[in-house]
Design a protein around this motif. Structure first.
Motif, PDB file in Angstrom:
ATOM      1  N   LEU A  94      11.875  26.414  13.261  1.00  0.00           N
ATOM      2  CA  LEU A  94      11.923  27.789  12.784  1.00  0.00           C
ATOM      3  C   LEU A  94      10.706  28.591  13.259  1.00  0.00           C
ATOM      4  CD1 LEU A  94      13.298  27.226   9.169  1.00  0.00           C
ATOM      5  CD2 LEU A  94      14.412  28.539  10.979  1.00  0.00           C
ATOM      6  N   ALA A  95       9.517  28.125  12.904  1.00  0.00           N
ATOM      7  CA  ALA A  95       8.315  28.899  13.228  1.00  0.00           C
ATOM      8  C   ALA A  95       8.001  28.889  14.724  1.00  0.00           C
ATOM      9  CB  ALA A  95       7.130  28.356  12.437  1.00  0.00           C
ATOM     10  N   THR A  96       7.993  27.704  15.328  1.00  0.00           N
ATOM     11  CA  THR A  96       7.616  27.615  16.739  1.00  0.00           C
ATOM     12  C   THR A  96       8.562  28.391  17.656  1.00  0.00           C
ATOM     13  OG1 THR A  96       6.513  25.487  16.380  1.00  0.00           O
ATOM     14  CG2 THR A  96       7.115  26.045  18.646  1.00  0.00           C
ATOM     15  N   PRO A  97       9.896  28.231  17.554  1.00  0.00           N
ATOM     16  CA  PRO A  97      10.772  29.038  18.412  1.00  0.00           C
ATOM     17  C   PRO A  97      10.603  30.542  18.203  1.00  0.00           C
ATOM     18  CG  PRO A  97      11.988  27.191  17.512  1.00  0.00           C
ATOM     19  CD  PRO A  97      10.666  27.223  16.803  1.00  0.00           C
ATOM     20  N   ALA A  98      10.394  30.968  16.950  1.00  0.00           N
ATOM     21  CA  ALA A  98      10.210  32.395  16.692  1.00  0.00           C
ATOM     22  C   ALA A  98       8.975  32.922  17.418  1.00  0.00           C
ATOM     23  CB  ALA A  98      10.096  32.645  15.191  1.00  0.00           C
ATOM     24  N   LEU A  99       7.890  32.166  17.372  1.00  0.00           N
ATOM     25  CA  LEU A  99       6.676  32.588  18.067  1.00  0.00           C
ATOM     26  C   LEU A  99       6.850  32.551  19.585  1.00  0.00           C
ATOM     27  CD1 LEU A  99       4.005  30.807  15.839  1.00  0.00           C
ATOM     28  CD2 LEU A  99       4.364  33.273  16.032  1.00  0.00           C
ATOM     29  N   LEU A 100       7.569  31.550  20.089  1.00  0.00           N
ATOM     30  CA  LEU A 100       7.779  31.444  21.528  1.00  0.00           C
ATOM     31  C   LEU A 100       8.635  32.585  22.063  1.00  0.00           C
ATOM     32  CD1 LEU A 100       8.406  27.603  21.946  1.00  0.00           C
ATOM     33  CD2 LEU A 100       6.356  28.883  22.581  1.00  0.00           C
ATOM     34  N   LEU A 101       9.628  32.999  21.285  1.00  0.00           N
ATOM     35  CA  LEU A 101      10.537  34.053  21.723  1.00  0.00           C
ATOM     36  C   LEU A 101       9.994  35.454  21.471  1.00  0.00           C
ATOM     37  CD1 LEU A 101      13.922  32.548  20.452  1.00  0.00           C
ATOM     38  CD2 LEU A 101      13.110  32.636  22.815  1.00  0.00           C
ATOM     39  N   ALA A 102       8.902  35.554  20.713  1.00  0.00           N
ATOM     40  CA  ALA A 102       8.408  36.859  20.290  1.00  0.00           C
ATOM     41  C   ALA A 102       7.732  37.646  21.406  1.00  0.00           C
ATOM     42  CB  ALA A 102       7.430  36.688  19.134  1.00  0.00           C
ATOM     43  N   ASP A 103       7.314  36.994  22.454  1.00  0.00           N
ATOM     44  CA  ASP A 103       6.591  37.672  23.550  1.00  0.00           C
ATOM     45  C   ASP A 103       5.382  38.436  23.008  1.00  0.00           C
ATOM     46  OD1 ASP A 103       6.029  38.405  26.138  1.00  0.00           O
ATOM     47  OD2 ASP A 103       7.293  40.191  26.072  1.00  0.00           O
ATOM     48  N   ASN A 104       4.606  37.730  22.176  1.00  0.00           N
ATOM     49  CA  ASN A 104       3.403  38.307  21.593  1.00  0.00           C
ATOM     50  C   ASN A 104       2.245  37.355  21.878  1.00  0.00           C
ATOM     51  OD1 ASN A 104       1.300  39.150  19.824  1.00  0.00           O
ATOM     52  ND2 ASN A 104       2.792  40.092  18.453  1.00  0.00           N
ATOM     53  N   PRO A 105       1.592  37.481  23.018  1.00  0.00           N
ATOM     54  CA  PRO A 105       0.553  36.519  23.412  1.00  0.00           C
ATOM     55  C   PRO A 105      -0.577  36.388  22.400  1.00  0.00           C
ATOM     56  CG  PRO A 105       1.173  37.909  25.265  1.00  0.00           C
ATOM     57  CD  PRO A 105       1.815  38.496  24.063  1.00  0.00           C
ATOM     58  N   ALA A 106      -0.932  37.471  21.719  1.00  0.00           N
ATOM     59  CA  ALA A 106      -2.044  37.413  20.773  1.00  0.00           C
ATOM     60  C   ALA A 106      -1.708  36.492  19.601  1.00  0.00           C
ATOM     61  CB  ALA A 106      -2.390  38.812  20.267  1.00  0.00           C
ATOM     62  N   LEU A 107      -0.520  36.651  19.022  1.00  0.00           N
ATOM     63  CA  LEU A 107      -0.125  35.791  17.907  1.00  0.00           C
ATOM     64  C   LEU A 107       0.132  34.364  18.379  1.00  0.00           C
ATOM     65  CD1 LEU A 107       2.195  37.949  15.614  1.00  0.00           C
ATOM     66  CD2 LEU A 107      -0.119  37.151  15.176  1.00  0.00           C
ATOM     67  N   GLN A 108       0.681  34.201  19.562  1.00  0.00           N
ATOM     68  CA  GLN A 108       0.883  32.857  20.092  1.00  0.00           C
ATOM     69  C   GLN A 108      -0.452  32.130  20.250  1.00  0.00           C
ATOM     70  OE1 GLN A 108       3.015  33.728  23.699  1.00  0.00           O
ATOM     71  NE2 GLN A 108       5.019  33.737  22.696  1.00  0.00           N
ATOM     72  N   ALA A 109      -1.444  32.825  20.776  1.00  0.00           N
ATOM     73  CA  ALA A 109      -2.762  32.214  20.959  1.00  0.00           C
ATOM     74  C   ALA A 109      -3.430  31.901  19.628  1.00  0.00           C
ATOM     75  CB  ALA A 109      -3.651  33.143  21.790  1.00  0.00           C
ATOM     76  N   ARG A 110      -3.099  32.661  18.601  1.00  0.00           N
ATOM     77  CA  ARG A 110      -3.714  32.430  17.293  1.00  0.00           C
ATOM     78  C   ARG A 110      -3.087  31.249  16.555  1.00  0.00           C
ATOM     79  NH1 ARG A 110      -4.182  36.673  12.142  1.00  0.00           N
ATOM     80  NH2 ARG A 110      -5.341  35.221  10.776  1.00  0.00           N
ATOM     81  N   TRP A 111      -1.747  31.140  16.589  1.00  0.00           N
ATOM     82  CA  TRP A 111      -1.079  30.184  15.720  1.00  0.00           C
ATOM     83  C   TRP A 111      -0.564  28.930  16.423  1.00  0.00           C
ATOM     84  CZ3 TRP A 111      -2.560  31.084  11.155  1.00  0.00           C
ATOM     85  CH2 TRP A 111      -2.675  32.382  10.650  1.00  0.00           C
ATOM     86  N   LEU A 112      -0.131  29.027  17.671  1.00  0.00           N
ATOM     87  CA  LEU A 112       0.465  27.863  18.327  1.00  0.00           C
ATOM     88  C   LEU A 112      -0.507  26.694  18.503  1.00  0.00           C
ATOM     89  CD1 LEU A 112       2.852  29.475  20.974  1.00  0.00           C
ATOM     90  CD2 LEU A 112       3.451  28.328  18.830  1.00  0.00           C
ATOM     91  N   PRO A 113      -1.788  26.923  18.854  1.00  0.00           N
ATOM     92  CA  PRO A 113      -2.703  25.772  18.936  1.00  0.00           C
ATOM     93  C   PRO A 113      -2.855  25.039  17.611  1.00  0.00           C
ATOM     94  CG  PRO A 113      -3.619  27.649  20.111  1.00  0.00           C
ATOM     95  CD  PRO A 113      -2.424  28.161  19.368  1.00  0.00           C
ATOM     96  N   ALA A 114      -2.888  25.776  16.508  1.00  0.00           N
ATOM     97  CA  ALA A 114      -3.007  25.128  15.197  1.00  0.00           C
ATOM     98  C   ALA A 114      -1.759  24.337  14.852  1.00  0.00           C
ATOM     99  CB  ALA A 114      -3.275  26.189  14.122  1.00  0.00           C
ATOM    100  N   ILE A 115      -0.594  24.848  15.246  1.00  0.00           N
ATOM    101  CA  ILE A 115       0.646  24.107  15.034  1.00  0.00           C
ATOM    102  C   ILE A 115       0.650  22.842  15.882  1.00  0.00           C
ATOM    103  CG2 ILE A 115       3.133  24.169  15.492  1.00  0.00           C
ATOM    104  CD1 ILE A 115       3.148  27.063  14.584  1.00  0.00           C
ATOM    105  N   ALA A 116       0.270  22.976  17.141  1.00  0.00           N
ATOM    106  CA  ALA A 116       0.286  21.825  18.053  1.00  0.00           C
ATOM    107  C   ALA A 116      -0.641  20.714  17.592  1.00  0.00           C
ATOM    108  CB  ALA A 116      -0.097  22.272  19.462  1.00  0.00           C
ATOM    109  N   SER A 117      -1.754  21.067  16.995  1.00  0.00           N
ATOM    110  CA  SER A 117      -2.730  20.057  16.557  1.00  0.00           C
ATOM    111  C   SER A 117      -2.387  19.451  15.205  1.00  0.00           C
ATOM    112  CB  SER A 117      -4.124  20.686  16.490  1.00  0.00           C
ATOM    113  OG  SER A 117      -4.161  21.714  15.495  1.00  0.00           O
ATOM    114  N   GLY A 118      -1.330  19.945  14.571  1.00  0.00           N
ATOM    115  CA  GLY A 118      -0.943  19.416  13.265  1.00  0.00           C
ATOM    116  C   GLY A 118      -1.788  19.927  12.119  1.00  0.00           C
ATOM    117  N   GLN A 119      -2.613  20.926  12.359  1.00  0.00           N
ATOM    118  CA  GLN A 119      -3.478  21.474  11.319  1.00  0.00           C
ATOM    119  C   GLN A 119      -2.799  22.560  10.495  1.00  0.00           C
ATOM    120  OE1 GLN A 119      -6.961  22.748  13.428  1.00  0.00           O
ATOM    121  NE2 GLN A 119      -7.606  20.669  13.963  1.00  0.00           N
TER     122      GLN A 119
END
Length: 386
Positions: A94-119
């Protein structure tokens, strides 16, 4: 279409099966059902920081593994087999696909690394149909205020981040809808865990009382978020179908093991022709569902890889509807048959079939029941033919 797992996909499947057979066995599942918290934090730490499962879909540029949706579906099938109780599904589907499809680099850079690290684990607060959206967004200075509620948010009570859909007052249908990335410690947000049939997956009610959000938290173009939300929910429905496929397979496996060890009239129950026929029927349902799920997973992989290509959108909607409808009916059928073929102990607390029956019934309604998806499929096909 010819489909076969790659060596890497088989490795993901086998390693997940070995881990979950111990970390999410019957004892662990039952312990999680009685736990006050929605999930086991130690198990989530292992999943996120040792196994890196939340990183599967996240691009390498954001610290992820950069794999496709098929690899995630392989993993989710095993999670469904072992009734994994964790925020993995909501975070990755739910969250990851929404961020990937959003075409919002600023939010992707803020949240995707934290998701990827499991934090960080996240979820999406959005109804299945635009007309059901009760939350509203109003301008407030340089930002906005959110009011209203979302009634059934998966893993909403424990998530660190909510992607919240809200409607501009006075708008109707699919118009005037925006989505915001809101940390759950934001003032004005009240989260309440709901008591539901399936104790292995928690739902929550999210109340929004003048919740402040900034322009920087807006995930999509203002008032134009519904296509993104719709595609995200269809991708999640495919992930859920993969889970249901795994649950159906496990229901059959439990049944085969029990009927083989139980004896009646001096012979194994599994040797009776009537039992063989019912188990064969279960297997037929599962294999048909397997084809639908893996085809849909391939379509979702292409859609995400092409950043939401409109040419693939219609195929995604149709494939998701087909997979989710088949998987829901197959899982429920196999879980019900498992209870019946376990005989007098099938419905007792000490045996596991009832756990799969509850998950099957709850998953059937989550992200659209079979009738709803068939209506969507009919609309999509008739629209394409018009």
């Amino acid at each position: 279409m010819e489909f076969a797992f790659t060596e890497e996909q088989l490795l993901i499947r086998d390693s997940a099966e070995r881990f979950l057979a111990q970390a999410s066995d019957s004892h662990a599942v039952r312990a999680g059902m009685s736990r006050a918290a929605d999930y086991d934090p130690e198990l989530w730490r292992q999943i996120g920081q040792e196994l890196y499962w939340p990183a599967l879909l996240v691009p390498e540029a954001y610290g992820g593994m950069g794999l496709g949706f098929v690899e995630l579906a392989v993993l989710l099938e095993q999670c469904g087999r072992f009734l994994l109780g964790s925020p993995l599904f909501t975070t990755t589907c739910l969250a990851t696909p929404a961020l990937l499809l959003a075409d919002n680099p600023a939010l992707q850079a803020r949240w995707l690394p934290a998701i990827a690290s499991g934090q960080l684990h996240a979820t999406l607060a959005c109804p299945l149909e635009a007309a059901q959206l009760q939350a509203e967004v109003r301008p407030d200075g340089d930002g906005y205020r959110l009011d209203g509620c979302h009634t059934q948010v998966v893993d909403g009570a424990q998530a660190d981040l909510l992607l919240i859909a809200a409607r501009r007052p006075g708008s109707a249908g699919e118009h005037g809808i925006s989505v915001f990335a809101v940390p759950t410690d934001t003032p004005g947000m009240v989260r309440t865990t709901l008591h539901t049939l399936d104790q292995t997956r928690r739902l929550a009610r999210i109340e929004l009382q003048q919740v402040p959000v900034s322009e920087a938290q807006r995930v999509s173009a203002i008032d134009q978020a519904w296509p993104l939300l719709q595609a995200t929910q269809r991708i999640a429905a495919i992930g859920l179908a993969a889970e249901q496929l795994g649950g159906a397979q496990q229901a059959l496996d439990l049944t085969l093991a029990y009927t083989a060890e139980r004896h009646q009239f001096g012979r194994s129950v599994a040797s009776f022709q009537a039992i063989k026929h019912r188990c064969a029927d279960m297997m037929l349902h599962i294999e048909c569902t397997r084809s639908a799920v893996w085809y849909a997973a391939c379509v979702a992989r292409e859609y995400l890889a092409e950043d939401g290509d409109p040419m693939v959108r219609g195929e995604l909607l149709a494939a998701a509807a087909t997979a989710k409808a088949h998987a829901s009916e197959t899982f429920f059928h196999c879980a019900a048959e498992s209870i019946q073929l376990h005989g007098g102990v099938g419905f007792t607390w000490e045996y596991d079939p009832h756990l799969y029956f509850k998950r099957a019934r709850a998953s059937e309604q989550l992200l659209g029941n079979p009738a709803w998806h068939r209506e969507c499929l009919a609309t999509e096909l008739l629209g394409a033919c018009a």
